[in-house]
Design a protein around this motif. Structure first.
Motif, PDB file in Angstrom:
ATOM      1  N   GLN A 169       0.821  -1.193   0.000  1.00 38.80           N
ATOM      2  CA  GLN A 169       0.000   0.000   0.000  1.00 38.80           C
ATOM      3  C   GLN A 169       0.860   1.251   0.000  1.00 38.80           C
ATOM      4  N   ALA A 170       1.820   1.243   0.856  1.00 36.50           N
ATOM      5  CA  ALA A 170       2.701   2.401   0.934  1.00 36.50           C
ATOM      6  C   ALA A 170       3.382   2.644  -0.397  1.00 36.50           C
ATOM      7  N   ILE A 171       3.841   1.593  -0.985  1.00 38.02           N
ATOM      8  CA  ILE A 171       4.564   1.752  -2.247  1.00 38.02           C
ATOM      9  C   ILE A 171       3.629   2.236  -3.340  1.00 38.02           C
ATOM     10  N   LEU A 172       2.475   1.665  -3.383  1.00 39.68           N
ATOM     11  CA  LEU A 172       1.553   2.049  -4.442  1.00 39.68           C
ATOM     12  C   LEU A 172       1.037   3.464  -4.259  1.00 39.68           C
ATOM     13  N   GLU A 173       1.054   3.913  -3.082  1.00 37.34           N
ATOM     14  CA  GLU A 173       0.606   5.280  -2.860  1.00 37.34           C
ATOM     15  C   GLU A 173       1.615   6.291  -3.342  1.00 37.34           C
ATOM     16  N   SER A 174       2.799   5.880  -3.414  1.00 35.83           N
ATOM     17  CA  SER A 174       3.838   6.836  -3.795  1.00 35.83           C
ATOM     18  C   SER A 174       3.682   7.183  -5.267  1.00 35.83           C
ATOM     19  N   PRO A 175       4.061   8.365  -5.600  1.00 39.36           N
ATOM     20  CA  PRO A 175       3.896   8.811  -6.987  1.00 39.36           C
ATOM     21  C   PRO A 175       4.627   7.910  -7.967  1.00 39.36           C
ATOM     22  N   ASP A 207      13.555  10.675  -8.179  1.00 35.07           N
ATOM     23  CA  ASP A 207      13.143  10.381  -6.816  1.00 35.07           C
ATOM     24  C   ASP A 207      12.396  11.551  -6.197  1.00 35.07           C
ATOM     25  N   MET A 208      11.179  11.392  -6.103  1.00 32.97           N
ATOM     26  CA  MET A 208      10.482  12.362  -5.290  1.00 32.97           C
ATOM     27  C   MET A 208      10.928  12.141  -3.861  1.00 32.97           C
TER      28      MET A 208
END
Length: 656
Positions: free
Chosen positions: A455-461, A654-655
């Motif tokens: 979830q965390a990863i997918l939330e990232s831009p 990298d944001m």
DNA sequence: CATACTTTAAACACCC
DNA sequence: TGGGTGTTTAAAGTAT
């Protein structure tokens, strides 16, 4: 034996007085001014009261004037004007003029000595009421159906105030008369029970009582206080409303499906759509509109009656508001009790686990069981608000609670490890609605680490995160993970390494983690999909109309869940969480439901929410060519590869 | 009962 | 040398 709720009400009522409804009642100020509820008024007090009276009288006169003006104004104003600040117009101005609030005792005194004319009394009461109205959370008005919101809010407000006001007044006087007759004595040590219900808000029994009071007394009062057109509202609609109120509140069977009698009107209307002939407002041949009770032989005549007698007008809207208040207060009550339960559980758990002296894991255990029990505490499907640690959160989740959805009960892998003893599966609706809750309360989220990481990863831009960013997400999203860092961080690392679905991608700056969706989907079915009981559970829990976060729901809707489309109140975080959850579900369902190639994990819509239990060995994603264009390249999320396909180049964007 | 999954703990290696 | 990162193993609990 008393029912549990009845017991709790009566107990709470009689003793502790921790009734939070105080918090929105105007009289609360009166009590918090240092007055104890004792009605034992000495000479000094009396003098004080006299002063207050004088003040009140003046204020009342002013108010009367102002109120009349305002009524004229509000009558002339276009409805639209009120959209902006529906709650504030009358109350604020009134309240600002008279910042001080009269204590119950003083009010009673005033009443007793009859120094005020009924009109003045009314204004006074209204002033009190205005403060209360002012304190209504603004979200209260979200409860209003749209058609109501388009109404002339100001006039409704007045009407409603009138109604409440009169109820108040009548009860006051009724109690007063009881007291005079010696039927009711108030002892110093005892909370001023007779007056408190008003201040505390309306606990169901009290509310019924109130309605009854109004019913029985209204004839006497009819002539006194009301020179407003909305008055007949009070008298006509309120009269004889006690039984229907009672049935609505106390008798679950009065409502169609039994369980949901205490719910918002919207929900009821929803259920009535499902069962056209079991309208929540119709039962046993009687119209159950509060205050009505008209006999209708059949459903058709009831509908006629409903449309004619309870059409959209000031009266109906005012009644609606009353009902909303009832519901709201019940919800508040529930929230309070849940909070109490949680405190109790916390207390007991801490105690029982203390000797073991293993702080971290125990904390985990207790918190999980806690959340579990808390949700269990409102077993009968009441629209329970999350026991948020901070008060302001509660109302926010109340608003959308009227909306129900099936999609919500399908959260993916749920940690049940510690909670199974309690045999109450965590409802995914709980999770959803408590998203904000998890942010603030140290309750362990019932997701697996793998789910959360994904979830965390997918939330990232960029659909990729460094380890540290994953950590940050955890701590940001879940209060629980602000503790025991060593434990869960280790677990995160462990999961990242262990699961094939997490792919480490070397970057210029170091390494980031991505999700291999195919692997993730592969992995999941074994956990949840084959569990018909769980799915069944989800569906059955749906029947309870567990409230859920509107944002989450909205995002579910917009993520191609066609069932319940609602307006989106975009909270991106929730939205992503929702989609993550949804995807988990999709994977699960896709393995249970369809053996056809709908294996595009991100895209597969919820077309098959209805459980088709084709528990077949899922085709290997590798051979499922079709929509599954997401060939497992190790370093981008196939889920979204239609719009980004070049992530494996070290793009170095990298944001963060 | 076997197997799979999850969590927790811990040892170890590598790198900065 | 220490901390962060990553891998691996082991054990225990739980679900299927």
């Amino acid at each position: 034996s008393l029912s549990e709720s009845g017991l709790s009400y009566s107990i709470q009522n009689g003793s502790s007085g921790s009734n939070h409804l105080l918090e929105c009642g105007s009289l609360r100020e009166g009590r918090s001014n240092g007055e104890t509820p004792a009605v034992d008024i000495g000479a000094a007090d009396l003098a004080h009261v006299q002063q207050q009276q004088q003040q009140a009288l003046q204020v009342a006169r002013q108010l009367l004037l102002q109120q009349q003006q305002q009524q004229q104004v509000s009558g002339l104003k276009s409805p639209k004007r009120n959209d902006k600040q529906p709650a504030l117009q009358v109350p604020v101005s009134v309240a600002m003029m008279t910042p001080q609030v009269i204590t119950p005792q003083q009010m009673q005194q005033i009443l007793q000595q009859q120094v005020l004319s009924p009109q003045q009394l009314q204004v006074l009461l209204q002033q009190q009421q205005a403060l209360m109205l002012q304190q209504w959370p603004s979200h209260f008005f979200f409860f209003l159906p749209d058609f109501l919101q388009q109404q002339q809010v100001a006039t409704q407000q007045l009407a409603f105030q009138q109604q409440l006001l009169q109820m108040q007044q009548l009860q006051q006087q009724h109690l007063l008369s009881l007291q005079r007759q010696g039927l009711l004595t108030i002892q110093p040590g005892q909370p001023a029970l007779p007056l408190q219900p008003l201040a505390q808000g309306m606990i169901p029994t009290e509310l019924q009582q109130l309605w009854k009071e109004v019913t029985s007394a209204h004839t006497a009062e009819e002539t006194t206080g009301n020179n407003h057109s909305s008055l007949d509202l009070t008298t006509t609609c309120v009269s004889s409303s006690a039984p229907s109120k009672t049935s609505l509140i106390m008798n679950p069977h009065a409502s169609t499906n039994g369980q949901l009698s205490v719910h918002t009107p919207k929900r009821e209307s929803l259920s009535h759509e499902e069962h056209p002939h079991s309208h929540p407002l119709y039962g046993h041949g009687v119209c159950k509109w509060p205050g009505c009770e008209a006999v209708c032989e059949d459903f058709q005549s009831f509908l006629k009656h409903l449309n004619s007698e309870h059409a959209l007008d000031d009266r109906s809207t005012a009644q609606c508001r009353v009902q909303m208040q009832v519901v709201q207060q019940l919800e508040l009550q529930l929230a309070k009790d849940k909070e109490r339960l949680q405190a109790m559980m916390t207390h007991l758990h801490v105690k029982s686990t203390e000797p073991k002296a293993a702080p971290q894991p125990l904390n985990l255990v207790s918190s999980v069981t806690l959340s579990k029990s808390a949700s269990e505490a409102s077993p009968q499907s009441l629209p329970h608000t999350p026991t948020t640690p901070t008060a302001p959160l509660t109302p926010v989740t109340q608003g959308p609670s009227v909306i129900t959805t099936t999609s919500m009960h399908t959260v993916g892998p749920i940690r049940r490890r510690y909670s199974d003893k309690y045999n109450v599966p965590i409802s995914s609706a709980d999770i959803a609605q408590n998203q904000e809750f998890y942010k603030n309360a140290e309750v362990r989220p019932p997701f697996t680490y793998a789910s959360l990481i994904r979830q965390a990863i997918l939330e990232s831009p960029e659909k990729q995160l460094t380890l540290n960013e994953i950590y940050n997400w955890f701590t940001r999203m879940f209060a629980y993970f602000r503790r025991n860092a060593a434990t869960w961080k280790n677990a995160v690392r462990h999961n990242l390494s262990l699961h094939k679905c997490f792919v480490r991608v070397e970057n210029v700056k170091g390494a980031v983690w991505t999700v291999d969706e195919v692997e993730f989907q592969k992995r999941r079915p074994q956990k949840i999909s084959g569990n018909p009981s769980l799915i069944k559970n989800m569906q059955s829990s749906h029947a309870y109309c567990t409230p859920l976060n509107a944002a989450l729901q909205a995002s579910m809707a917009e993520n191609s869940i066609p069932l319940y489309t609602t307006a989106s109140m975009g909270n991106p975080t929730l939205g992503n969480l929702a989609s993550a959850i949804r995807e988990e579900l999709n994977g699960a369902m896709e393995h249970t439901n369809s053996n056809e190639s709908d294996s595009s994990p991100g895209r597969s819509p919820m077309q098959a929410v209805h459980p088709v239990h084709v528990k077949e060995e899922p085709l290997d994603p590798e051979e499922a060519e079709g929509p599954l264009s997401l060939v497992t390249t190790a370093n981008h999320s196939p889920d979204f590869d239609h719009d980004r396909d070049y992530e494996d180049e070290p793009v170095n964007e990298d944001m963060e």
